[in-house]
Design an enzyme around this catalytic site. Structure first.
Site: not given
Ligand code: RNT
Ligand code: ZN
Length: 422
Positions: A189, A230, A232, A263, A266, A290, A298, A300, A330
């Site tokens: 990523w 990955e 986004k 993810d 994303h 993720h 996003d 998290d 994640d």
């Molecule tokens: C960032 C991505 C990525 C990170 C990690 C730390 O938006 O989701 O995967 O969160 O690699």
């Molecule tokens: Zn991620």
């Protein structure tokens, strides 16, 4: 009645209730071992890493908020925290490491210089704890990422620096997979993108394609490592364009036989990653997930048992995709006890898989194919209040991990004895 007896009794009743629907709970418990969840190391220390003593996450449009005391500051603390987490979780787990978490022994090792030797003690730790390992290049928190572009940088030196980093990360991954006897998924990523409207979107995407091709020129056996990319939608400071968008990486993954990493933070908020799995798997061999909880963006947040996560798990289980979908977590919440965050988030993902397995899927497909859509809807609703919790508790009991909310006290004790003294 003793607690254990109570759990067993409740399980017996649940077992009979699910059996009436044609679901074998014993089989479900057995099948839970097929669900491997890769524990992201970065919840221990808010994505800081060990390159410098006070490393902090910076750049790349990802951020933690909060400064709850007790974060891991050394590799020893991090391992102790992860061991505590492992002791509180049932099931099959892996470790997902970022390149900034190397065992650098106080030496400053730049990203284009990392080697297997910096990760050997992690590989050994994984072996000791019976874990497979996954890995990630770290293209953030570095002066060479400050411009907002890494692998897609128009500055050739910067681009080469990150290509070298990625090459090395792949090599480390292959060695970890080889030593541990289970393929290491390497995920790429990058934060590359633009805050304001760019002119040359195409130029950066051409560069990203070129860099990925260069960095991935070496083929490793799939039993040792597999590449994932990955995508986004946007990041803070990269609102107007992300070089590695979903279209870009899906095309890359399909054309280069790579895994696509989805993810669920994303995408546009109304898009569901659960819906994307069967779409992507028509064209790519494997998907990496993720699993996270985006709150308005996003963000998290710690994963909870919500409909998005349930759809993801249900889609994997319904289609028997457990060997084609690798599950990583994640999230990074710095505002609550970090050990507790892991346990809540991982258990939530595991619960979603168990709920998915407790569905009488084939009979529901029959309803669907017969046009019995009321019946399908009714079953979906009724399943929500079946005694899943009794099966889950019994599963935890069998795995010798705290049942139900009992892990709260264990996390509190660890906080008192260990975290509060840091
Ligand atoms: C960032 C991505 C990525 C990170 C990690 C730390 O938006 O989701 O995967 O969160 O690699
Ligand atoms: Zn991620």
């Amino acid at each position: 009645m003793k607690k254990k007896e109570l759990i067993e009794k409740a399980y017996d009743i649940a077992k009979a209730q699910y059996a009436a629907l044609g679901v074998d709970t014993e089989e479900v418990i057995k099948n839970m071992s097929k669900v491997a969840i890769s524990l992201h190391c970065w919840q221990t220390d808010d994505v800081g890493g060990f390159e410098t003593p006070d490393a902090e996450l910076s750049g790349g449009g990802i951020q933690t908020t909060g400064n709850y005391p007790g974060k891991a500051g050394t590799i020893e603390e991090m391992r102790a925290d992860l061991e505590k987490v492992l002791s509180l979780l049932p099931g099959n787990l892996r470790l997902n490491l970022h390149a900034i978490y190397g065992d650098f022994g106080g030496e400053l090792v730049d990203r284009n210089q990392i080697e297997v030797k910096h990760f050997q003690s992690w590989i050994d730790w994984c072996k000791k704890n019976g874990l497979g390992m996954d890995f990630n290049a770290s293209n953030f928190s570095h002066p060479k990422a400050d411009s907002g572009f890494t692998l897609s940088s128009k500055d050739e030196e910067t681009r080469q620096f990150w290509v070298e980093h990625l090459k090395r990360c792949r090599e480390i991954s292959a060695e970890a997979g080889k030593q541990l006897g289970t393929p290491c998924v390497h995920n790429t990523w990058i934060p590359d993108g633009s805050k304001d409207t760019p002119i040359d979107r195409n130029g950066h995407r051409e560069l990203l394609k070129k860099s990925l091709d260069e960095a991935m020129a070496t083929d490793y056996p799939k039993e040792h490592m597999m590449d994932a990319v990955e995508s986004k939608l946007f990041g803070i400071g990269a609102e107007s364009m992300t070089v590695g968008s979903h279209d870009f990486y899906l095309g890359y993954a399909i054309s280069r036989d790579k895994m696509i990493c989805l993810d669920n933070g994303h995408f546009h908020p109304t898009e569901q990653v659960g819906d994307k799995i069967s779409a992507c798997l028509q064209f790519v061999d494997q998907v990496l997930l993720h699993v996270t909880r985006p709150v308005r963006w996003d963000s998290d947040h710690v994963v909870t048992l919500n409909e998005d996560v349930q759809l993801i798990a249900s889609e994997i289980v319904r289609n028997d995709y457990l060997d084609r979908v690798k599950v990583g977590l994640d999230f990074f919440d710095a505002s609550i006890n970090r050990i507790g965050a892991y346990v809540v988030g991982t258990r939530a993902a595991q619960k979603a898989f168990m709920i998915a397995m407790l569905e009488p899927t084939s009979s529901m497909i029959k309803m669907e194919e017969a046009g019995q859509n009321f019946e399908r809807l009714a079953m979906l609703e009724e399943l929500k209040t079946k005694p899943f919790g009794a099966v889950w508790d019994y599963y935890c009991l069998q795995n010798n991990v705290p049942v139900g909310e009992d892990y709260i006290a264990e996390v509190q004790a660890y906080e008192k004895e260990v975290l509060s003294k840091r």
